[in-house]
Write a protein that holds these residues in place. Structure first.
Motif, PDB file in Angstrom:
ATOM      1  N   LEU A 137       0.833  -1.206   0.000  1.00 51.26           N
ATOM      2  CA  LEU A 137       0.000   0.000   0.000  1.00 51.26           C
ATOM      3  C   LEU A 137       0.866   1.253   0.000  1.00 51.26           C
ATOM      4  N   ALA A 138       0.461   2.224  -0.819  1.00 49.35           N
ATOM      5  CA  ALA A 138       1.130   3.527  -0.811  1.00 49.35           C
ATOM      6  C   ALA A 138       0.373   4.520   0.058  1.00 49.35           C
ATOM      7  N   ALA A 139      -0.946   4.425   0.074  1.00 48.17           N
ATOM      8  CA  ALA A 139      -1.745   5.371   0.851  1.00 48.17           C
ATOM      9  C   ALA A 139      -3.110   4.772   1.150  1.00 48.17           C
ATOM     10  N   VAL A 140      -3.685   5.212   2.267  1.00 50.53           N
ATOM     11  CA  VAL A 140      -5.009   4.764   2.703  1.00 50.53           C
ATOM     12  C   VAL A 140      -5.914   5.971   2.844  1.00 50.53           C
ATOM     13  N   GLY A 141      -7.132   5.854   2.321  1.00 51.57           N
ATOM     14  CA  GLY A 141      -8.120   6.917   2.458  1.00 51.57           C
ATOM     15  C   GLY A 141      -9.230   6.484   3.394  1.00 51.57           C
ATOM     16  N   ALA A 142     -10.266   7.312   3.459  1.00 53.06           N
ATOM     17  CA  ALA A 142     -11.427   6.996   4.297  1.00 53.06           C
ATOM     18  C   ALA A 142     -12.698   7.262   3.508  1.00 53.06           C
ATOM     19  N   ILE A 143     -13.706   6.462   3.766  1.00 56.05           N
ATOM     20  CA  ILE A 143     -15.020   6.691   3.167  1.00 56.05           C
ATOM     21  C   ILE A 143     -15.678   7.847   3.909  1.00 56.05           C
ATOM     22  N   GLN A 144     -16.125   8.850   3.152  1.00 58.27           N
ATOM     23  CA  GLN A 144     -16.760  10.009   3.756  1.00 58.27           C
ATOM     24  C   GLN A 144     -18.210   9.701   4.117  1.00 58.27           C
ATOM     25  N   VAL A 145     -18.601  10.095   5.324  1.00 62.74           N
ATOM     26  CA  VAL A 145     -20.004   9.991   5.716  1.00 62.74           C
ATOM     27  C   VAL A 145     -20.452  11.327   6.283  1.00 62.74           C
TER      28      VAL A 145
ATOM     29  N   ALA B  63       3.908   4.317  -6.417  1.00 64.06           N
ATOM     30  CA  ALA B  63       4.665   3.722  -5.311  1.00 64.06           C
ATOM     31  C   ALA B  63       3.924   2.558  -4.665  1.00 64.06           C
ATOM     32  N   GLY B  64       2.681   2.326  -5.060  1.00 61.57           N
ATOM     33  CA  GLY B  64       1.912   1.244  -4.460  1.00 61.57           C
ATOM     34  C   GLY B  64       0.428   1.466  -4.637  1.00 61.57           C
ATOM     35  N   LYS B  65      -0.360   0.659  -3.948  1.00 61.33           N
ATOM     36  CA  LYS B  65      -1.812   0.706  -4.111  1.00 61.33           C
ATOM     37  C   LYS B  65      -2.437   1.809  -3.254  1.00 61.33           C
ATOM     38  N   LEU B  66      -3.515   2.380  -3.778  1.00 63.17           N
ATOM     39  CA  LEU B  66      -4.337   3.337  -3.040  1.00 63.17           C
ATOM     40  C   LEU B  66      -5.633   2.621  -2.688  1.00 63.17           C
TER      41      LEU B  66
END
Length: 329
Positions: free
Chosen positions: A110-118, A207-210
């Motif tokens: 993994l290159a970066a992690v996001g968040a689901i917006q609520v 650089a990796g998966k998002l």
């Protein structure tokens, strides 16, 4: 120190205070610091935050530098090897930050992690799942699904290996590492506001998966924003600042051809939009200028976009911040 959480502040101290309270209440198993980069410092406005959270590092830039430059200033001050860029108008209701960190540590691909917006009720907020979804929405096309599918199929496909993968993370919550940033570069400071996260994702994914994981959900309190308050119609759905930034992203990430194609689309729509309205008015025995506010607005906005034409073509190094008079509503 494991994680540095970086915020950009612009007269949002009340939101930040509530955000900090939620972070310190729910984030467990993680040694973190909070860094605030202030784009419009007002003496005393941050007093409540610093009293309740005295370890906060507060950086006064002295002027409104924009989102990218402020994030980079926070990055330069960060002590931890991992960083989370987070909006002030957010709240966490569980250990979302801790979970995102664990995913990033445990999955080296993994290159970066996001968040689901609520929203405040927990309902997911719509977002662009891929960069192609943004690109197609930049065109002014007939609001017909067939047209959209045709244009979408003209773009190179993003084919994820897993359902949680994406090539577009919304910048309101984006966690990565300094090692990844060292490889791909930091936020592009030519962007004043909007599209900087899309542009960064075109580099981060090298650089990796998002990824978005279903169990990482963060409340986003979308409020008033002068750049978003445009008259709504299918043609006039974007403000000037949003479009200037988006066109800069297209130019940087996809080249001159893609940039020219969108501008050509806008330039062609202006006479077509006017011709359609004038003919409709004449057929209905009305004055030719009757109810042409949308036509006038779109013409003015398109003219503003062309003011940035040569700067964008040659990728002039500057902050692409529109002037107050160009914020046509």
């Amino acid at each position: 120190m494991q994680l540095s959480i970086i915020f950009v502040n612009y007269q949002s101290e009340d939101l930040l205070l509530n955000c900090f309270r939620s972070i310190y209440q729910y984030t467990t198993g993680l040694d973190f610091e909070c860094i605030v980069v202030d784009n419009k410092y007002q003496a005393g406005a941050n007093e409540a935050i610093l009293q309740e959270f005295p370890a906060t590092q507060w950086i006064d830039l002295g002027y409104n530098a924009g989102f990218s430059k402020a994030n980079n200033a926070g990055l330069a001050a960060a002590k931890a090897p991992h960083v989370l860029f987070m909006n002030a108008d957010t709240l966490v209701t569980d250990n979302a930050i801790g979970k995102a960190y664990q995913y990033l540590i445990e999955k080296p691909d993994l290159a970066a992690v996001g968040a689901i917006q609520v929203d405040s009720t927990g309902k997911p907020i719509p977002y662009y799942r891929t960069l192609n979804d943004i690109r197609i929405d930049l065109y002014i096309l007939p609001n017909i699904p067939t047209w959209k599918r045709f244009v979408y199929n003209c773009f190179p496909k993003f084919v994820p290996e897993q359902s949680y993968e994406t090539n577009n993370l919304v910048g309101f919550f984006l966690m990565t590492s300094k090692e990844v940033i060292r490889k791909v570069g930091a936020w592009d400071e030519d962007f004043f506001m909007y599209a900087e996260d899309a542009e960064w994702c075109t580099r981060l994914i090298k650089a990796g998966k998002l990824v978005y994981f279903e169990d990482i959900r963060v409340t986003h309190l979308l409020g008033h924003n002068p750049f978003r308050r445009a008259k709504t119609s299918w043609v006039n759905r974007f403000s000037v600042q949003i479009q200037v930034s988006n066109l800069l992203w297209i130019r940087k990430s996809y080249g001159l051809g893609a940039y020219f194609l969108i501008l050509l689309n806008y330039a062609a729509i202006v006479p077509l939009f006017w011709t359609w309205k004038i003919l409709l008015n004449l057929l209905k025995m009305r004055h030719w200028k009757h109810n042409t506010e949308n036509q006038v607005l779109f013409t003015q906005k398109t003219r503003m976009l062309f003011r940035y034409f040569w700067q964008t073509v040659f990728l002039q190094k500057k902050s692409y911040q529109i002037k107050a008079a160009e914020n046509i509503q």
